[in-house]
Scaffold this motif. Structure first.
Motif, mmCIF file in Angstrom:
data_model
loop_
_atom_site.group_PDB
_atom_site.id
_atom_site.type_symbol
_atom_site.label_atom_id
_atom_site.label_comp_id
_atom_site.label_asym_id
_atom_site.label_seq_id
_atom_site.Cartn_x
_atom_site.Cartn_y
_atom_site.Cartn_z
ATOM 1 N N TYR A 94 8.891 -6.524 6.205
ATOM 2 C CA TYR A 94 8.772 -5.643 7.365
ATOM 3 C C TYR A 94 8.451 -4.220 6.937
ATOM 4 O O TYR A 94 8.969 -3.727 5.939
ATOM 5 C CB TYR A 94 10.089 -5.622 8.153
ATOM 6 C CG TYR A 94 10.479 -6.961 8.697
ATOM 7 C CD1 TYR A 94 10.024 -7.381 9.944
ATOM 8 C CD2 TYR A 94 11.292 -7.817 7.968
ATOM 9 C CE1 TYR A 94 10.372 -8.620 10.449
ATOM 10 C CE2 TYR A 94 11.649 -9.060 8.462
ATOM 11 C CZ TYR A 94 11.183 -9.456 9.703
ATOM 12 O OH TYR A 94 11.532 -10.694 10.197
ATOM 13 N N ASP A 95 7.625 -3.548 7.718
ATOM 14 C CA ASP A 95 7.345 -2.128 7.539
ATOM 15 C C ASP A 95 8.578 -1.362 7.994
ATOM 16 O O ASP A 95 9.027 -1.520 9.133
ATOM 17 C CB ASP A 95 6.124 -1.756 8.386
ATOM 18 C CG ASP A 95 5.675 -0.331 8.197
ATOM 19 O OD1 ASP A 95 6.505 0.591 8.359
ATOM 20 O OD2 ASP A 95 4.483 -0.134 7.923
ATOM 21 N N LEU A 96 9.167 -0.548 7.126
ATOM 22 C CA LEU A 96 10.380 0.191 7.482
ATOM 23 C C LEU A 96 10.145 1.240 8.559
ATOM 24 O O LEU A 96 11.057 1.607 9.279
ATOM 25 C CB LEU A 96 10.996 0.852 6.247
ATOM 26 C CG LEU A 96 11.821 -0.056 5.352
ATOM 27 C CD1 LEU A 96 12.185 0.644 4.047
ATOM 28 C CD2 LEU A 96 13.084 -0.510 6.079
ATOM 29 N N GLY A 97 8.940 1.744 8.677
ATOM 30 C CA GLY A 97 8.645 2.772 9.667
ATOM 31 C C GLY A 97 8.344 2.228 11.053
ATOM 32 O O GLY A 97 8.777 2.785 12.054
ATOM 33 N N PHE A 126 4.736 -8.055 8.085
ATOM 34 C CA PHE A 126 3.483 -8.327 7.384
ATOM 35 C C PHE A 126 3.248 -9.823 7.206
ATOM 36 O O PHE A 126 2.116 -10.267 7.133
ATOM 37 C CB PHE A 126 3.474 -7.665 5.998
ATOM 38 C CG PHE A 126 3.337 -6.181 6.037
ATOM 39 C CD1 PHE A 126 2.116 -5.568 6.268
ATOM 40 C CD2 PHE A 126 4.444 -5.363 5.830
ATOM 41 C CE1 PHE A 126 1.986 -4.190 6.300
ATOM 42 C CE2 PHE A 126 4.327 -3.987 5.851
ATOM 43 C CZ PHE A 126 3.095 -3.400 6.090
ATOM 44 N N THR A 127 4.322 -10.606 7.113
ATOM 45 C CA THR A 127 4.184 -12.023 6.789
ATOM 46 C C THR A 127 4.224 -12.946 7.993
ATOM 47 O O THR A 127 3.811 -14.097 7.891
ATOM 48 C CB THR A 127 5.285 -12.434 5.788
ATOM 49 O OG1 THR A 127 6.555 -12.030 6.311
ATOM 50 C CG2 THR A 127 5.059 -11.770 4.441
ATOM 51 N N ASP A 128 4.712 -12.454 9.134
ATOM 52 C CA ASP A 128 4.757 -13.259 10.362
ATOM 53 C C ASP A 128 4.615 -12.316 11.554
ATOM 54 O O ASP A 128 5.606 -11.732 12.002
ATOM 55 C CB ASP A 128 6.056 -14.052 10.445
ATOM 56 C CG ASP A 128 6.122 -14.963 11.663
ATOM 57 O OD1 ASP A 128 5.275 -14.826 12.586
ATOM 58 O OD2 ASP A 128 7.029 -15.806 11.711
ATOM 59 N N PRO A 129 3.412 -12.146 12.079
ATOM 60 C CA PRO A 129 3.176 -11.187 13.169
ATOM 61 C C PRO A 129 3.989 -11.448 14.442
ATOM 62 O O PRO A 129 4.095 -10.570 15.292
ATOM 63 C CB PRO A 129 1.681 -11.317 13.454
ATOM 64 C CG PRO A 129 1.098 -11.931 12.232
ATOM 65 C CD PRO A 129 2.173 -12.780 11.630
ATOM 66 N N SER A 130 4.590 -12.622 14.575
ATOM 67 C CA SER A 130 5.406 -12.893 15.763
ATOM 68 C C SER A 130 6.792 -12.252 15.669
ATOM 69 O O SER A 130 7.529 -12.218 16.653
ATOM 70 C CB SER A 130 5.562 -14.406 15.983
ATOM 71 O OG SER A 130 6.390 -14.975 14.972
ATOM 72 N N LEU A 131 7.144 -11.721 14.507
ATOM 73 C CA LEU A 131 8.449 -11.080 14.310
ATOM 74 C C LEU A 131 8.297 -9.567 14.252
ATOM 75 O O LEU A 131 7.266 -9.050 13.832
ATOM 76 C CB LEU A 131 9.090 -11.569 13.005
ATOM 77 C CG LEU A 131 9.410 -13.049 12.923
ATOM 78 C CD1 LEU A 131 9.883 -13.404 11.520
ATOM 79 C CD2 LEU A 131 10.452 -13.431 13.962
ATOM 80 N N GLY A 160 0.855 -1.180 0.000
ATOM 81 C CA GLY A 160 0.000 0.000 0.000
ATOM 82 C C GLY A 160 0.893 1.234 0.000
ATOM 83 O O GLY A 160 1.797 1.349 -0.818
ATOM 84 N N ASP A 161 0.681 2.124 0.956
ATOM 85 C CA ASP A 161 1.515 3.329 1.049
ATOM 86 C C ASP A 161 2.660 3.170 2.040
ATOM 87 O O ASP A 161 3.362 4.126 2.342
ATOM 88 C CB ASP A 161 0.661 4.544 1.402
ATOM 89 C CG ASP A 161 0.026 4.450 2.780
ATOM 90 O OD1 ASP A 161 0.025 3.354 3.372
ATOM 91 O OD2 ASP A 161 -0.486 5.474 3.258
ATOM 92 N N ARG A 162 2.884 1.962 2.565
ATOM 93 C CA ARG A 162 3.924 1.713 3.567
ATOM 94 C C ARG A 162 5.195 1.191 2.908
ATOM 95 O O ARG A 162 5.162 0.191 2.185
ATOM 96 C CB ARG A 162 3.446 0.683 4.603
ATOM 97 C CG ARG A 162 2.206 1.082 5.371
ATOM 98 C CD ARG A 162 2.358 2.358 6.141
ATOM 99 N NE ARG A 162 3.537 2.291 7.004
ATOM 100 C CZ ARG A 162 4.134 3.345 7.522
ATOM 101 N NH1 ARG A 162 3.683 4.548 7.287
ATOM 102 N NH2 ARG A 162 5.186 3.193 8.297
#
Length: 123
Positions: free
Chosen positions: A89-92, A97-102, A75-77
Protein backbone atom coordinates in the motif's frame (compact mmCIF):
# COMPACT_ATOMS: atom_id res chain seq x y z
CA UNK A 1 5.24 22.46 10.02
CA UNK A 2 5.18 18.88 8.76
CA UNK A 3 4.60 16.56 5.86
CA UNK A 4 0.86 16.23 5.36
CA UNK A 5 -0.79 13.28 3.67
CA UNK A 6 -4.04 13.02 1.77
CA UNK A 7 -7.13 12.74 3.97
CA UNK A 8 -9.12 9.77 2.70
CA UNK A 9 -12.74 9.00 3.61
CA UNK A 10 -12.90 11.92 6.06
CA UNK A 11 -14.75 15.22 5.86
CA UNK A 12 -12.03 17.76 6.75
CA UNK A 13 -14.67 20.30 7.82
CA UNK A 14 -15.69 17.95 10.67
CA UNK A 15 -12.23 16.91 11.81
CA UNK A 16 -10.00 17.67 14.79
CA UNK A 17 -6.27 17.32 15.32
CA UNK A 18 -5.58 14.75 18.04
CA UNK A 19 -2.20 14.29 19.75
CA UNK A 20 -0.90 10.75 19.26
CA UNK A 21 2.63 10.62 20.73
CA UNK A 22 6.01 12.32 20.79
CA UNK A 23 8.07 12.11 17.62
CA UNK A 24 10.88 10.66 19.77
CA UNK A 25 8.60 7.74 20.72
CA UNK A 26 8.86 6.33 17.18
CA UNK A 27 11.73 4.42 15.59
CA UNK A 28 12.50 5.37 11.97
CA UNK A 29 10.93 3.01 9.39
CA UNK A 30 9.20 0.98 12.10
CA UNK A 31 5.44 1.04 12.69
CA UNK A 32 3.71 1.61 16.01
CA UNK A 33 0.02 1.32 16.81
CA UNK A 34 -1.92 3.95 18.77
CA UNK A 35 -5.53 3.97 19.96
CA UNK A 36 -7.27 7.31 19.40
CA UNK A 37 -11.02 7.81 19.74
CA UNK A 38 -11.53 4.04 19.69
CA UNK A 39 -9.62 3.72 16.39
CA UNK A 40 -6.44 1.72 15.99
CA UNK A 41 -3.99 3.68 13.86
CA UNK A 42 -0.54 2.65 12.62
CA UNK A 43 2.12 5.38 12.64
CA UNK A 44 5.30 5.34 10.55
CA UNK A 45 8.19 7.78 10.97
CA UNK A 46 10.19 7.85 7.72
CA UNK A 47 12.19 11.02 8.29
CA UNK A 48 12.64 13.66 10.99
CA UNK A 49 9.50 15.45 9.81
CA UNK A 50 7.86 12.77 7.65
CA UNK A 51 5.14 10.83 9.47
CA UNK A 52 2.39 8.69 7.97
CA UNK A 53 -0.76 7.41 9.68
CA UNK A 54 -2.95 4.61 8.34
CA UNK A 55 -5.65 2.33 9.69
CA UNK A 56 -4.09 -0.50 11.70
CA UNK A 57 -6.60 -2.97 10.18
CA UNK A 58 -5.47 -4.96 7.14
CA UNK A 59 -7.92 -4.10 4.31
CA UNK A 60 -7.86 -7.71 3.05
CA UNK A 61 -9.14 -9.32 6.26
CA UNK A 62 -9.56 -6.73 9.03
CA UNK A 63 -6.76 -8.10 11.24
CA UNK A 64 -5.05 -5.37 13.33
CA UNK A 65 -1.53 -5.83 11.93
CA UNK A 66 -0.50 -2.94 9.67
CA UNK A 67 1.90 -1.41 12.22
CA UNK A 68 3.93 -4.60 11.82
CA UNK A 69 4.03 -4.24 8.04
CA UNK A 70 7.21 -4.01 6.04
CA UNK A 71 8.12 -0.42 5.13
CA UNK A 72 9.58 0.17 1.68
CA UNK A 73 8.98 2.17 -1.48
CA UNK A 74 7.76 1.94 -5.04
CA UNK A 75 9.66 4.54 -7.01
CA UNK A 76 9.46 7.71 -4.91
CA UNK A 77 6.32 6.55 -3.03
CA UNK A 78 6.68 5.25 0.56
CA UNK A 79 4.88 1.95 1.09
CA UNK A 80 3.91 -0.62 3.69
CA UNK A 81 3.34 -4.29 2.92
CA UNK A 82 0.80 -6.22 4.95
CA UNK A 83 2.59 -8.72 7.20
CA UNK A 84 -0.12 -11.30 6.45
CA UNK A 85 -0.73 -11.36 2.71
CA UNK A 86 2.03 -9.00 1.52
CA UNK A 87 -0.26 -6.58 -0.34
CA UNK A 88 1.68 -3.34 -0.82
CA UNK A 89 0.00 0.00 0.00
CA UNK A 90 1.03 3.59 -0.69
CA UNK A 91 1.42 5.20 2.76
CA UNK A 92 0.30 8.60 1.47
CA UNK A 93 -2.77 7.67 -0.54
CA UNK A 94 -3.70 4.19 0.73
CA UNK A 95 -3.84 2.81 -2.82
CA UNK A 96 -2.89 -0.85 -3.11
CA UNK A 97 -0.20 -1.56 -5.72
CA UNK A 98 -0.80 -5.32 -5.76
CA UNK A 99 -4.62 -5.47 -5.65
CA UNK A 100 -6.49 -2.38 -6.92
CA UNK A 101 -9.71 -3.56 -5.23
CA UNK A 102 -8.15 -2.86 -1.81
CA UNK A 103 -7.41 0.50 -0.17
CA UNK A 104 -5.88 1.41 3.18
CA UNK A 105 -7.51 4.27 5.11
CA UNK A 106 -5.01 7.13 5.55
CA UNK A 107 -4.96 10.12 7.90
CA UNK A 108 -3.29 13.52 7.66
CA UNK A 109 -0.51 14.14 10.17
CA UNK A 110 1.44 17.08 11.48
CA UNK A 111 4.18 17.68 14.02
CA UNK A 112 3.58 20.38 16.64
CA UNK A 113 6.05 21.05 19.43
CA UNK A 114 7.68 17.63 19.08
CA UNK A 115 4.34 15.78 19.13
CA UNK A 116 2.63 13.94 16.27
CA UNK A 117 -0.98 14.93 15.71
CA UNK A 118 -3.47 13.07 13.52
CA UNK A 119 -6.55 14.57 11.92
CA UNK A 120 -9.62 12.54 12.96
CA UNK A 121 -13.34 12.89 12.47
CA UNK A 122 -15.06 14.93 15.18
CA UNK A 123 -17.02 12.81 17.65
Amino acid sequence: MTITQTLRHTDAARADWVRACRVDDLEPSWGEAVLLRMRQIALFLLGPREVYAVAHEDPANGAPVMARGIVGSRGDRPTVASPLHKEVYDLGTGDCFTDPSLALHTFRTRIVGGFIEIELESP
